[in-house]
Motif scaffolding. Structure first.
Motif, PDB file in Angstrom:
ATOM      1  N   MET A 174       0.695  -1.159   0.098  1.00  0.00           N
ATOM      2  CA  MET A 174       0.024  -0.039  -0.219  1.00  0.00           C
ATOM      3  C   MET A 174       0.845   1.223   0.023  1.00  0.00           C
ATOM      4  SD  MET A 174      -3.046   0.904   2.348  1.00  0.00           S
ATOM      5  CE  MET A 174      -2.644   1.993   3.786  1.00  0.00           C
ATOM      6  N   ALA A 175       0.709   2.024  -1.090  1.00  0.00           N
ATOM      7  CA  ALA A 175       1.597   3.325  -1.044  1.00  0.00           C
ATOM      8  C   ALA A 175       0.845   4.450  -0.200  1.00  0.00           C
ATOM      9  CB  ALA A 175       1.607   3.808  -2.626  1.00  0.00           C
ATOM     10  N   LEU A 176       1.698   5.345   0.493  1.00  0.00           N
ATOM     11  CA  LEU A 176       0.998   6.473   0.908  1.00  0.00           C
ATOM     12  C   LEU A 176       1.357   7.699   0.022  1.00  0.00           C
ATOM     13  CD1 LEU A 176       3.124   5.905   4.408  1.00  0.00           C
ATOM     14  CD2 LEU A 176       0.489   5.783   3.804  1.00  0.00           C
ATOM     15  N   THR A 177      -0.019   8.405   0.123  1.00  0.00           N
ATOM     16  CA  THR A 177       0.054   9.660  -0.885  1.00  0.00           C
ATOM     17  C   THR A 177       0.689  10.754   0.220  1.00  0.00           C
ATOM     18  OG1 THR A 177      -2.239   9.842  -0.136  1.00  0.00           O
ATOM     19  CG2 THR A 177      -1.622   8.808  -2.297  1.00  0.00           C
ATOM     20  N   CYS A 178       0.805  11.990  -0.577  1.00  0.00           N
ATOM     21  CA  CYS A 178       1.155  13.095   0.330  1.00  0.00           C
ATOM     22  C   CYS A 178      -0.149  13.509   1.052  1.00  0.00           C
ATOM     23  CB  CYS A 178       1.215  14.327  -0.844  1.00  0.00           C
ATOM     24  SG  CYS A 178       1.580  15.871  -0.072  1.00  0.00           S
ATOM     25  N   SER A 179      -1.440  13.259   0.816  1.00  0.00           N
ATOM     26  CA  SER A 179      -2.435  13.500   1.622  1.00  0.00           C
ATOM     27  C   SER A 179      -2.461  12.861   2.713  1.00  0.00           C
ATOM     28  CB  SER A 179      -3.747  13.525   1.017  1.00  0.00           C
ATOM     29  OG  SER A 179      -3.797  12.248   0.382  1.00  0.00           O
ATOM     30  N   ASP A 180      -1.982  11.347   2.706  1.00  0.00           N
ATOM     31  CA  ASP A 180      -1.852  10.431   4.008  1.00  0.00           C
ATOM     32  C   ASP A 180      -0.883  10.867   4.945  1.00  0.00           C
ATOM     33  OD1 ASP A 180      -3.835   8.809   2.902  1.00  0.00           O
ATOM     34  OD2 ASP A 180      -2.474   7.482   1.915  1.00  0.00           O
ATOM     35  N   ILE A 181       0.209  11.426   4.439  1.00  0.00           N
ATOM     36  CA  ILE A 181       1.087  12.194   5.222  1.00  0.00           C
ATOM     37  C   ILE A 181       0.738  13.240   6.016  1.00  0.00           C
ATOM     38  CG2 ILE A 181       3.517  13.111   5.389  1.00  0.00           C
ATOM     39  CD1 ILE A 181       4.175  11.395   2.959  1.00  0.00           C
ATOM     40  N   CYS A 182       0.045  14.013   5.371  1.00  0.00           N
ATOM     41  CA  CYS A 182      -0.734  15.328   6.100  1.00  0.00           C
ATOM     42  C   CYS A 182      -1.480  14.906   7.092  1.00  0.00           C
ATOM     43  CB  CYS A 182      -1.344  16.258   5.068  1.00  0.00           C
ATOM     44  SG  CYS A 182      -0.213  16.954   3.826  1.00  0.00           S
ATOM     45  N   LYS A 183      -2.283  13.946   6.859  1.00  0.00           N
ATOM     46  CA  LYS A 183      -3.324  13.148   7.803  1.00  0.00           C
ATOM     47  C   LYS A 183      -2.439  12.630   8.937  1.00  0.00           C
ATOM     48  CE  LYS A 183      -6.463  12.163   4.099  1.00  0.00           C
ATOM     49  NZ  LYS A 183      -7.015  11.292   3.257  1.00  0.00           N
ATOM     50  N   PHE A 184      -1.222  11.933   8.637  1.00  0.00           N
ATOM     51  CA  PHE A 184      -0.784  11.435   9.855  1.00  0.00           C
ATOM     52  C   PHE A 184      -0.086  12.600  10.562  1.00  0.00           C
ATOM     53  CE2 PHE A 184       0.070   7.610   7.222  1.00  0.00           C
ATOM     54  CZ  PHE A 184      -0.516   6.596   8.100  1.00  0.00           C
ATOM     55  N   ILE A 185       0.155  13.682  10.169  1.00  0.00           N
ATOM     56  CA  ILE A 185       0.664  14.875  10.740  1.00  0.00           C
ATOM     57  C   ILE A 185      -0.574  15.459  11.768  1.00  0.00           C
ATOM     58  CG2 ILE A 185       1.633  17.083  10.819  1.00  0.00           C
ATOM     59  CD1 ILE A 185       3.133  16.364   8.353  1.00  0.00           C
ATOM     60  N   LEU A 186      -1.686  15.459  11.213  1.00  0.00           N
ATOM     61  CA  LEU A 186      -2.519  16.036  12.047  1.00  0.00           C
ATOM     62  C   LEU A 186      -3.117  14.930  12.910  1.00  0.00           C
ATOM     63  CD1 LEU A 186      -5.246  17.009   9.065  1.00  0.00           C
ATOM     64  CD2 LEU A 186      -4.348  18.614  10.805  1.00  0.00           C
ATOM     65  N   ALA A 187      -3.050  13.792  12.739  1.00  0.00           N
ATOM     66  CA  ALA A 187      -3.382  12.809  13.894  1.00  0.00           C
ATOM     67  C   ALA A 187      -2.405  12.692  15.181  1.00  0.00           C
ATOM     68  CB  ALA A 187      -3.253  11.586  13.164  1.00  0.00           C
ATOM     69  N   VAL A 188      -1.164  13.327  14.593  1.00  0.00           N
ATOM     70  CA  VAL A 188      -0.011  13.252  15.833  1.00  0.00           C
ATOM     71  C   VAL A 188      -0.402  14.606  16.746  1.00  0.00           C
ATOM     72  CG1 VAL A 188       2.035  13.913  16.691  1.00  0.00           C
ATOM     73  CG2 VAL A 188       1.882  12.167  14.673  1.00  0.00           C
ATOM     74  N   VAL A 189      -0.813  15.841  15.887  1.00  0.00           N
ATOM     75  CA  VAL A 189      -1.130  16.950  16.635  1.00  0.00           C
ATOM     76  C   VAL A 189      -2.510  16.987  17.343  1.00  0.00           C
ATOM     77  CG1 VAL A 189      -1.629  19.427  16.409  1.00  0.00           C
ATOM     78  CG2 VAL A 189       0.276  18.361  15.005  1.00  0.00           C
ATOM     79  N   LEU A 190      -3.590  16.608  16.646  1.00  0.00           N
ATOM     80  CA  LEU A 190      -4.788  16.199  17.204  1.00  0.00           C
ATOM     81  C   LEU A 190      -5.505  15.162  16.540  1.00  0.00           C
ATOM     82  CD1 LEU A 190      -6.634  17.593  19.429  1.00  0.00           C
ATOM     83  CD2 LEU A 190      -7.663  19.158  17.565  1.00  0.00           C
ATOM     84  N   PRO A 191      -5.378  13.899  17.225  1.00  0.00           N
ATOM     85  CA  PRO A 191      -5.912  12.785  16.664  1.00  0.00           C
ATOM     86  C   PRO A 191      -7.383  12.890  15.909  1.00  0.00           C
ATOM     87  CG  PRO A 191      -4.988  12.322  18.681  1.00  0.00           C
ATOM     88  CD  PRO A 191      -5.123  13.737  18.590  1.00  0.00           C
ATOM     89  N   PRO A 192      -8.580  13.516  16.334  1.00  0.00           N
ATOM     90  CA  PRO A 192      -9.687  13.507  15.749  1.00  0.00           C
ATOM     91  C   PRO A 192      -9.598  14.322  14.249  1.00  0.00           C
ATOM     92  CG  PRO A 192     -10.162  13.980  18.162  1.00  0.00           C
ATOM     93  CD  PRO A 192      -8.495  14.079  17.778  1.00  0.00           C
ATOM     94  N   LEU A 193      -8.705  15.417  14.457  1.00  0.00           N
ATOM     95  CA  LEU A 193      -8.470  15.807  13.098  1.00  0.00           C
ATOM     96  C   LEU A 193      -8.005  15.109  11.717  1.00  0.00           C
ATOM     97  CD1 LEU A 193      -7.059  19.200  13.934  1.00  0.00           C
ATOM     98  CD2 LEU A 193      -9.313  18.821  12.960  1.00  0.00           C
ATOM     99  N   GLY A 194      -7.170  14.027  12.192  1.00  0.00           N
ATOM    100  CA  GLY A 194      -6.568  13.036  11.107  1.00  0.00           C
ATOM    101  C   GLY A 194      -8.091  12.197  10.910  1.00  0.00           C
ATOM    102  N   VAL A 195      -8.660  11.771  11.871  1.00  0.00           N
ATOM    103  CA  VAL A 195      -9.971  10.783  11.421  1.00  0.00           C
ATOM    104  C   VAL A 195     -11.018  11.559  10.754  1.00  0.00           C
ATOM    105  CG1 VAL A 195     -11.942   9.345  12.642  1.00  0.00           C
ATOM    106  CG2 VAL A 195      -9.381   9.413  13.469  1.00  0.00           C
TER     107      VAL A 195
END
Length: 57
Positions: A1-22
């Motif tokens: 499974m390849a990660l896209t740029c948007s997935d990386i942004c979602k991971f960053i959001l998930a670390v800062v505030l997990p509900p934002l990533g979800v």
């Protein structure tokens, strides 16, 4: 499974505030409510759940 740029942004959001990533991945669903509850119980469970949701979908 390849990660896209948007997935990386979602991971960053998930670390800062997990509900934002979800929210970015699934929208306003039951997964968001579960993640908010887990984040209120502890930061780490919220992050783990957010990572799981991002990787699953």
């Amino acid at each position: 499974m390849a990660l896209t740029c948007s997935d990386i942004c979602k991971f960053i959001l998930a670390v800062v505030l997990p509900p934002l990533g979800v929210l970015a991945e699934r929208g306003c669903t039951i997964d968001l409510l579960i993640n908010v509850g887990l984040t209120l119980l502890g930061w780490i469970p919220g992050i783990i759940h957010a990572f799981y949701i991002i990787l699953k979908y």
